[in-house]
Enzyme design. Structure first.
Site, short mmCIF file in Angstrom:
data_model
loop_
_atom_site.label_atom_id
_atom_site.label_comp_id
_atom_site.label_asym_id
_atom_site.label_seq_id
_atom_site.Cartn_x
_atom_site.Cartn_y
_atom_site.Cartn_z
N ARG A 46 0.86 -1.20 0.00
CA ARG A 46 0.00 0.00 0.00
C ARG A 46 0.89 1.24 0.00
O ARG A 46 0.64 2.20 -0.71
CB ARG A 46 -0.95 0.00 1.22
N TYR A 98 -17.04 16.37 -15.28
CA TYR A 98 -17.33 14.94 -15.36
C TYR A 98 -18.33 14.60 -14.24
O TYR A 98 -18.14 15.02 -13.09
CB TYR A 98 -16.02 14.16 -15.18
N ASP A 170 -7.98 18.54 -14.45
CA ASP A 170 -8.29 17.19 -14.93
C ASP A 170 -7.91 17.17 -16.41
O ASP A 170 -8.57 17.79 -17.25
CB ASP A 170 -9.79 16.90 -14.73
N LYS A 195 -8.54 6.01 -19.34
CA LYS A 195 -8.85 6.49 -20.68
C LYS A 195 -7.59 6.45 -21.55
O LYS A 195 -7.07 5.38 -21.81
CB LYS A 195 -9.49 7.88 -20.58
C1 LIG Z 1 -13.51 8.81 -16.49
C2 LIG Z 1 -13.22 10.18 -16.00
C3 LIG Z 1 -13.00 10.44 -14.63
C4 LIG Z 1 -13.13 9.36 -13.57
O1 LIG Z 1 -12.15 8.39 -13.71
P1 LIG Z 1 -12.37 6.83 -13.28
O2 LIG Z 1 -11.10 6.21 -13.67
O3 LIG Z 1 -13.57 6.35 -14.03
O4 LIG Z 1 -12.61 6.85 -11.80
C5 LIG Z 1 -12.68 11.73 -14.26
N1 LIG Z 1 -12.59 12.73 -15.16
C6 LIG Z 1 -12.81 12.52 -16.47
C7 LIG Z 1 -12.69 13.66 -17.42
C8 LIG Z 1 -13.14 11.25 -16.94
O5 LIG Z 1 -13.37 11.06 -18.25
#
Ligand SMILES: *Cc1c(COP(=O)(O)O)cnc(C)c1O
Length: 381
Positions: A46, A98, A170, A195
């Protein structure tokens, strides 16, 4: 080192014990100590794992930062950032977030007396209206989902002067290949590595990158204390994904460019939302802060009928109807009934998420096949 070399070599070294070119998947929870407290830098997975360390170092290098941290999901990474705050603190966030981020802020952290202001950061000067002595964090997402709005990162940072306020971006949609917020003055960059960084739709993960040692220490404390870490196998997969980030992104952008222009001329399409089009309201800002315009785009079918949108989505064969984005395969989605279904229709329509809006995550297949697929499906309405 240039970016396209960093994806492969940035902060990476061959495994010191065997010379293995890729770091082994250190599938272990604990590490032998020669005497109490005497170890080789790892005690418990961890707190740290060598495969995760290799990934975290790669992330730092890609974003032009000093430190990287990897988490079990994008939302776990955002959760760690908000845990830097305490009751009474305030956050200014873009209103076009998001959905999962919005849910985390409003349904988890508001309970702990953290106050969120959701504002349209497309106009950076709005920040001044909400700034006060309790403001501790500004949360930016650009390009946004699914309308592909662009926020001017530098302009937002300029609003806060030298006040002690963290700015987090983000960067999931853009990736560091197209946009590097730390180099523009942001304090924290966050990704859903699920992603584009992972890039193959086979892992869920989140990452953070920062410059500042003190901030990295605080985030590391939270990562270890709260424990939302990613495992060694997932770390390996994302590290492997990153090695081709630059070539994948180049093709995502090329394909999206052709598809955006194709759709813009299509007689059955009303609007195309893609920051690379001259018709996009923030095209100039995108041109200034991004190296390319990304692989995500949305479009609206003329007449705004939900049935038409559903028909197109059901009849696309190469584009898979699915949540998520950023993988090598092309995906399509219907924001009004999928990702944004929880927002009331009136509110949705105000922000442009109409019933005939379709979102595409353009993959890296041959673009002529993708256009043929769209041609056939749109031809049916
Ligand atoms: C998918 C996504 C998230 C969240 O991420 P997870 O890996 O699904 O927890 C946050 N911000 C954006 C822009 C996303 O596309």
């Amino acid at each position: 080192m240039k970016f396209n070399t960093k994806t492969i070599h940035g902060n990476q070294q061959h495994d010191p014990s065997t010379g293995a070119v890729m770091p082994p998947i250190y599938q272990t929870s604990t590490y032998a100590q020669s005497s109490p407290g005497q170890h080789k830098g790892y005690e418990y997975s961890r707190s740290g794992n060598p495969t995760r360390t290799a990934l975290e170092n790669a992330i730092a290098s890609l974003e032009g930062g000093e430190f990287g941290l990897a988490f079990a999901s994008g939302l776990a990474a955002i959760d760690a950032v908000v845990k830097l705050l305490k009751p009474g603190d305030e956050v200014i966030a873009t209103n076009d977030l998001y959905g999962g981020t919005y849910r985390l802020f409003t349904q988890v952290f508001e309970k702990y007396q953290i106050k969120f202001h959701f504002v349209n950061l497309s106009d950076a000067s709005i920040v001044k209206k909400y700034l006060n002595k309790n403001t501790k964090l500004i949360w930016i997402e650009t390009p946004t989902n699914p309308m592909l709005h662009i926020i001017d990162i530098k302009a937002v940072i300029d609003q806060i002067g030298n006040k002690d306020i963290l700015v987090a971006v983000d960067n999931t949609f853009a990736t560091p290949y197209l946009q590097q917020p730390l180099l523009m003055g942001a304090d924290i960059v966050m990704h859903s590595a699920t992603k584009y960084l992972g890039g193959h739709s086979d892992v869920v993960m989140g990452v953070l990158a920062v410059h500042d040692k003190d901030l990295a220490d605080k985030l590391y404390f939270i990562q270890n204390a709260s424990g939302a870490v990613c495992g060694p196998m997932d770390s390996f997969l994302v590290l492997r994904g990153i090695k081709t980030l630059h070539v994948r992104m180049q093709r995502h952008v090329e394909n999206a460019t052709q598809i955006a222009h194709y759709l813009e001329k299509h007689p059955k399409i009303d609007k195309v939302y893609w920051p690379g089009l001259a018709s996009h309201p923030n095209h100039d800002i995108a041109q200034k802060q991004m190296k390319g315009f990304g692989g995500m785009l949305s479009f609206q079918i003329k007449g705004n009928s939900k049935d038409d949108a559903v028909k197109v989505l059901e009849n696309l064969t190469i584009f898979t109807l699915a949540e998520s984005l950023g993988g090598v395969e092309s995906l399509c989605g219907h924001p009004a009934s999928m990702t944004h279904a929880s927002i009331p229709k009136v509110e949705r329509e105000k922000s442009g998420i109409t019933d005939s809006l379709i979102r595409l995550s353009v993959g890296i297949e041959d673009v002529t096949d993708l256009i043929k697929d769209l041609e056939t499906a749109i031809g049916l309405v």
